[in-house]
Design a protein around this motif. Sequence first.
Motif, PDB file in Angstrom:
ATOM      1  N   SER A   1      34.424 -20.731  24.592  1.00  0.00           N
ATOM      2  CA  SER A   1      33.972 -21.778  23.674  1.00  0.00           C
ATOM      3  C   SER A   1      32.759 -22.502  24.233  1.00  0.00           C
ATOM      4  CB  SER A   1      35.093 -22.796  23.434  1.00  0.00           C
ATOM      5  OG  SER A   1      36.230 -22.171  22.904  1.00  0.00           O
ATOM      6  N   GLY A   2      31.705 -22.577  23.417  1.00  0.00           N
ATOM      7  CA  GLY A   2      30.525 -23.334  23.792  1.00  0.00           C
ATOM      8  C   GLY A   2      29.673 -22.704  24.880  1.00  0.00           C
ATOM      9  N   ARG A   3      29.947 -21.455  25.234  1.00  0.00           N
ATOM     10  CA  ARG A   3      29.207 -20.814  26.312  1.00  0.00           C
ATOM     11  C   ARG A   3      28.368 -19.658  25.764  1.00  0.00           C
ATOM     12  NH1 ARG A   3      30.386 -22.008  31.361  1.00  0.00           N
ATOM     13  NH2 ARG A   3      29.519 -20.036  32.082  1.00  0.00           N
ATOM     14  N   THR A   4      27.259 -19.385  26.433  1.00  0.00           N
ATOM     15  CA  THR A   4      26.386 -18.277  26.033  1.00  0.00           C
ATOM     16  C   THR A   4      26.580 -17.053  26.915  1.00  0.00           C
ATOM     17  OG1 THR A   4      24.603 -19.135  27.435  1.00  0.00           O
ATOM     18  CG2 THR A   4      24.650 -19.845  25.119  1.00  0.00           C
ATOM     19  N   ASP A   5      27.316 -17.192  28.005  1.00  0.00           N
ATOM     20  CA  ASP A   5      27.571 -16.053  28.875  1.00  0.00           C
ATOM     21  C   ASP A   5      28.957 -16.192  29.491  1.00  0.00           C
ATOM     22  OD1 ASP A   5      27.203 -18.165  30.568  1.00  0.00           O
ATOM     23  OD2 ASP A   5      25.423 -17.348  31.566  1.00  0.00           O
ATOM     24  N   MET A   6      29.386 -15.149  30.191  1.00  0.00           N
ATOM     25  CA  MET A   6      30.726 -15.150  30.759  1.00  0.00           C
ATOM     26  C   MET A   6      30.782 -16.044  31.987  1.00  0.00           C
ATOM     27  SD  MET A   6      33.183 -11.887  31.539  1.00  0.00           S
ATOM     28  CE  MET A   6      32.574 -11.408  33.144  1.00  0.00           C
TER      29      MET A   6
ATOM     30  N   MET B   1      40.690 -13.829  14.216  1.00  0.00           N
ATOM     31  CA  MET B   1      40.158 -14.235  15.515  1.00  0.00           C
ATOM     32  C   MET B   1      38.639 -14.140  15.534  1.00  0.00           C
ATOM     33  SD  MET B   1      42.966 -12.456  18.053  1.00  0.00           S
ATOM     34  CE  MET B   1      42.235 -13.054  19.574  1.00  0.00           C
ATOM     35  N   LEU B   2      38.095 -13.074  14.925  1.00  0.00           N
ATOM     36  CA  LEU B   2      36.641 -12.887  14.932  1.00  0.00           C
ATOM     37  C   LEU B   2      35.933 -13.912  14.057  1.00  0.00           C
ATOM     38  CD1 LEU B   2      36.358  -8.994  14.849  1.00  0.00           C
ATOM     39  CD2 LEU B   2      35.911 -10.533  16.770  1.00  0.00           C
ATOM     40  N   ARG B   3      36.682 -14.546  13.160  1.00  0.00           N
ATOM     41  CA  ARG B   3      36.086 -15.598  12.341  1.00  0.00           C
ATOM     42  C   ARG B   3      36.050 -16.937  13.051  1.00  0.00           C
ATOM     43  NH1 ARG B   3      38.436 -12.768   7.777  1.00  0.00           N
ATOM     44  NH2 ARG B   3      40.425 -13.843   8.074  1.00  0.00           N
ATOM     45  N   ALA B   4      36.754 -17.032  14.179  1.00  0.00           N
ATOM     46  CA  ALA B   4      36.793 -18.288  14.936  1.00  0.00           C
ATOM     47  C   ALA B   4      35.410 -18.609  15.488  1.00  0.00           C
ATOM     48  CB  ALA B   4      37.800 -18.190  16.074  1.00  0.00           C
ATOM     49  N   GLU B   5      35.027 -19.873  15.422  1.00  0.00           N
ATOM     50  CA  GLU B   5      33.686 -20.280  15.826  1.00  0.00           C
ATOM     51  C   GLU B   5      33.411 -19.949  17.288  1.00  0.00           C
ATOM     52  OE1 GLU B   5      30.026 -21.406  14.788  1.00  0.00           O
ATOM     53  OE2 GLU B   5      31.752 -21.371  13.435  1.00  0.00           O
ATOM     54  N   CYS B   6      34.442 -20.105  18.141  1.00  0.00           N
ATOM     55  CA  CYS B   6      34.236 -19.874  19.569  1.00  0.00           C
ATOM     56  C   CYS B   6      33.852 -18.427  19.860  1.00  0.00           C
ATOM     57  CB  CYS B   6      35.482 -20.262  20.362  1.00  0.00           C
ATOM     58  SG  CYS B   6      36.979 -19.336  19.936  1.00  0.00           S
ATOM     59  N   TYR B   7      34.295 -17.481  18.988  1.00  0.00           N
ATOM     60  CA  TYR B   7      33.941 -16.082  19.178  1.00  0.00           C
ATOM     61  C   TYR B   7      32.653 -15.715  18.452  1.00  0.00           C
ATOM     62  CZ  TYR B   7      38.582 -15.311  21.172  1.00  0.00           C
ATOM     63  OH  TYR B   7      39.689 -15.352  21.962  1.00  0.00           O
ATOM     64  N   LYS B   8      32.447 -16.284  17.275  1.00  0.00           N
ATOM     65  CA  LYS B   8      31.244 -15.976  16.488  1.00  0.00           C
ATOM     66  C   LYS B   8      29.974 -16.282  17.270  1.00  0.00           C
ATOM     67  CE  LYS B   8      31.178 -17.508  12.271  1.00  0.00           C
ATOM     68  NZ  LYS B   8      31.420 -18.435  11.121  1.00  0.00           N
ATOM     69  N   GLN B   9      30.012 -17.384  18.042  1.00  0.00           N
ATOM     70  CA  GLN B   9      28.827 -17.785  18.793  1.00  0.00           C
ATOM     71  C   GLN B   9      28.459 -16.773  19.875  1.00  0.00           C
ATOM     72  OE1 GLN B   9      29.743 -21.666  20.314  1.00  0.00           O
ATOM     73  NE2 GLN B   9      29.684 -22.641  18.307  1.00  0.00           N
ATOM     74  N   ARG B  10      29.445 -15.952  20.294  1.00  0.00           N
ATOM     75  CA  ARG B  10      29.209 -15.023  21.396  1.00  0.00           C
ATOM     76  C   ARG B  10      28.999 -13.590  20.955  1.00  0.00           C
ATOM     77  NH1 ARG B  10      31.056 -15.988  26.362  1.00  0.00           N
ATOM     78  NH2 ARG B  10      30.067 -13.991  26.795  1.00  0.00           N
ATOM     79  N   MET B  11      29.241 -13.290  19.679  1.00  0.00           N
ATOM     80  CA  MET B  11      29.235 -11.894  19.247  1.00  0.00           C
ATOM     81  C   MET B  11      27.865 -11.244  19.413  1.00  0.00           C
ATOM     82  SD  MET B  11      32.242 -10.953  18.487  1.00  0.00           S
ATOM     83  CE  MET B  11      31.961  -9.450  17.572  1.00  0.00           C
ATOM     84  N   GLU B  12      26.793 -11.982  19.160  1.00  0.00           N
ATOM     85  CA  GLU B  12      25.461 -11.380  19.243  1.00  0.00           C
ATOM     86  C   GLU B  12      25.091 -11.018  20.675  1.00  0.00           C
ATOM     87  OE1 GLU B  12      22.493 -13.696  17.369  1.00  0.00           O
ATOM     88  OE2 GLU B  12      23.471 -13.719  15.411  1.00  0.00           O
ATOM     89  N   LYS B  13      25.446 -11.886  21.634  1.00  0.00           N
ATOM     90  CA  LYS B  13      25.069 -11.643  23.028  1.00  0.00           C
ATOM     91  C   LYS B  13      26.121 -10.835  23.777  1.00  0.00           C
ATOM     92  CE  LYS B  13      21.961 -15.532  23.654  1.00  0.00           C
ATOM     93  NZ  LYS B  13      21.527 -16.620  24.555  1.00  0.00           N
TER      94      LYS B  13
ATOM     95  N   SER C   1      33.213 -10.256  26.023  1.00  0.00           N
ATOM     96  CA  SER C   1      34.039  -9.313  26.771  1.00  0.00           C
ATOM     97  C   SER C   1      35.474  -9.332  26.254  1.00  0.00           C
ATOM     98  CB  SER C   1      34.029  -9.658  28.259  1.00  0.00           C
ATOM     99  OG  SER C   1      34.763 -10.845  28.503  1.00  0.00           O
ATOM    100  N   PHE C   2      36.173  -8.219  26.439  1.00  0.00           N
ATOM    101  CA  PHE C   2      37.586  -8.167  26.064  1.00  0.00           C
ATOM    102  C   PHE C   2      38.393  -9.176  26.865  1.00  0.00           C
ATOM    103  CE2 PHE C   2      41.879  -6.332  26.485  1.00  0.00           C
ATOM    104  CZ  PHE C   2      42.235  -6.336  25.140  1.00  0.00           C
ATOM    105  N   LEU C   3      37.954  -9.417  28.098  1.00  0.00           N
ATOM    106  CA  LEU C   3      38.609 -10.420  28.938  1.00  0.00           C
ATOM    107  C   LEU C   3      38.644 -11.769  28.233  1.00  0.00           C
ATOM    108  CD1 LEU C   3      39.678 -11.088  31.903  1.00  0.00           C
ATOM    109  CD2 LEU C   3      37.352 -11.856  32.335  1.00  0.00           C
TER     110      LEU C   3
END
Length: 407
Positions: A80-85, A146-158, A161-163
């Motif tokens: 959530s709120g992050r651009t990388d792992m 789950m993929l509609r959740a905002e925390c995941y949507k923000q990361r899908m383009e970049k 990880s499955f983790l």
Amino acid sequence: MTVYDELVARGLIAQVTDEEEIKELINNGKATFYIGFDPTADSLHVGHFMALCLMKRLQMAGNKPIALIGGGTGMIGDPSGRTDMRQMMTPETIQHNCDCFKEQMSRFIDFSDDKALMVNNADWLLDLNYVEVLREVGPHFSVNNMLRAECYKQRMEKGLSFLEFNYMIMQSYDFYELFRKYGCNMQFGGDDQWSNMLGGTELIRRKLGKNAYAMTITLLLNSEGKKMGKTQSGAVWLDPNKTSPFDFYQYWRNVGDADVLRCLRMLTFLPLEQIDEMDHWEGSQLNTAKEILAFELTKLVHGEEEATKAQEGARSLFSGGNTKDMPTAEITEADLQDGKIDILSLLVTSGLCTSRGDARRNVQQGGVSVNGEKVSEISTSYTAEDIQAADFVLRRGKKKYCKIVFK
């Protein structure tokens, strides 16, 4: 005004499920609620401040807090709120950070006589069998949802990880375990946690029946609260060894005019009536409001004595008075070269700048002064006698300063 109404009036509530049930539990001291803290550092910072104050406020009303330390989820990392792992931490580092959190939280929350609990989700997450989780928990989560959740949507383009994709399941499982083991019937979290929290509520109801009590509430500004904990030079920590009481006081003393009343409502325990009277304040009166905010929060974190010292030190500095309560930085003979120390080294050694390059930029931009006089040359140097002759106050910008002492 009821407890719940006060939370709303202070601007703390954004979204809820089952509002009437939540009101009933909170107002009658029947809520056993949890807030989670992932141990990503060895100190809490002011981004956690709202959550800690909320826990204290609800405990004072008779409700029971559970501080959940993410020793298990900390091994995965919240996307959530992050651009990388998030960087992976060792188990030893995570345990050390958990121990530090417990000590700091005890200043806000009374853990005596079972009035509050502190638990670590590593106690159940690390022992889970992977196949068992897939069978017992997996069927209750829709990948599409789950993929509609905002925390995941923000990361899908970049790239996600499955983790990290498993974080929602782990957080949801936390609520399920806390409900089963401790009767936890409510969870609080930031507005960026809404999807994860709904997952926990749904898991409980699916596995234990629709009548299972499981509520969710989000804090209105928790995501902005995380931003509160960041400055240009890094986080503002609750640990006095990382951020001194004086610097902590000054951080809140320098909040923007538009934010001071909002912070007073959300973070202090002053009566709302007193804060409402400040609504019409302007000009120099807003500086008074900022002093009140800074003092109240420093007192809450570091105690009244340190808050008083910080306030007196700040007032002395700006009035040209004595500097006895100002934060100090020591230099020794080893810091001198040919009997002198240049302004760049002084800024770095004192901690006011992070590097000589940073120091050089501040001097060249006119942001450095010594005893009120601007330093314009990066080659400016000082002897031990210069420093010892009188109070030697080094300042960077409007908010960073300290007294230099030669030992």
